[in-house]
Design a protein around this motif. Sequence first.
Motif, mmCIF file in Angstrom:
data_model
loop_
_atom_site.group_PDB
_atom_site.id
_atom_site.type_symbol
_atom_site.label_atom_id
_atom_site.label_comp_id
_atom_site.label_asym_id
_atom_site.label_seq_id
_atom_site.Cartn_x
_atom_site.Cartn_y
_atom_site.Cartn_z
ATOM 1 N N ASP A 65 -54.464 18.298 40.051
ATOM 2 C CA ASP A 65 -54.917 16.747 39.544
ATOM 3 C C ASP A 65 -55.223 16.110 40.953
ATOM 4 O O ASP A 65 -56.065 15.527 41.318
ATOM 5 N N GLY A 66 -53.978 16.343 41.775
ATOM 6 C CA GLY A 66 -54.318 15.776 43.294
ATOM 7 C C GLY A 66 -55.639 16.266 44.020
ATOM 8 O O GLY A 66 -56.200 15.471 44.617
ATOM 9 N N TRP A 67 -55.693 17.753 44.005
ATOM 10 C CA TRP A 67 -56.679 18.266 44.567
ATOM 11 C C TRP A 67 -58.068 17.634 44.101
ATOM 12 O O TRP A 67 -58.811 17.397 45.017
ATOM 13 N N GLU A 74 -63.233 11.835 48.215
ATOM 14 C CA GLU A 74 -64.151 12.084 49.192
ATOM 15 C C GLU A 74 -65.495 12.329 48.938
ATOM 16 O O GLU A 74 -66.480 11.870 49.782
ATOM 17 N N ALA A 75 -65.990 12.690 47.750
ATOM 18 C CA ALA A 75 -67.347 12.727 47.397
ATOM 19 C C ALA A 75 -67.902 11.450 47.383
ATOM 20 O O ALA A 75 -69.152 11.330 47.689
ATOM 21 N N GLN A 76 -67.089 10.433 46.690
ATOM 22 C CA GLN A 76 -67.596 9.063 46.633
ATOM 23 C C GLN A 76 -67.957 8.499 48.046
ATOM 24 O O GLN A 76 -68.632 7.736 48.416
ATOM 25 N N ARG A 81 -70.185 5.447 48.193
ATOM 26 C CA ARG A 81 -69.638 4.412 46.923
ATOM 27 C C ARG A 81 -68.115 4.484 47.229
ATOM 28 O O ARG A 81 -67.527 5.468 47.115
ATOM 29 N N ALA A 82 -67.672 3.427 47.679
ATOM 30 C CA ALA A 82 -66.201 3.213 47.641
ATOM 31 C C ALA A 82 -65.702 2.762 46.292
ATOM 32 O O ALA A 82 -66.118 2.458 45.315
ATOM 33 N N PRO A 83 -64.180 3.325 46.052
ATOM 34 C CA PRO A 83 -63.727 2.945 44.778
ATOM 35 C C PRO A 83 -63.847 1.425 44.454
ATOM 36 O O PRO A 83 -63.891 1.030 43.226
#
Length: 117
Positions: A65-67, A74-76, A81-83
């Motif tokens: 899950d961490g990976w 990283e994809a965002q 697109r930032a969280p």
Amino acid sequence: MMRFSDVTRAATGAEGPIWARSKKRKASAAPLVNVLVTLLALIGALTLVLSIKERSVQAAGRMMDGWIMTGWTEAQRLAGRAPEAADVAADKAGQATERTGDALKAGASTARDELKQ
């Protein structure tokens, strides 16, 4: 040279008997299914190996899950697109839902009052 009846030739598209036709394969979903099954098998094998290494399926799942979360973040970031943008959009959607609910309540109150008269 053998001769075949017109019915045999017409049934095979005028190419001759079925055993003389070239092998033409239609496109199928089999390659996609094979890729999906292979990916699932690799994920299962990874889970098994990590479970043995960590001595816990839960710890292995936490590690995976961490990976996944790192990759998603990283994809965002790469997509620009930032969280925070997702949080802002969720807040706006929540506010719009509240306003819609308030409008529905006001409409229901008005309708109730009119029905009482």
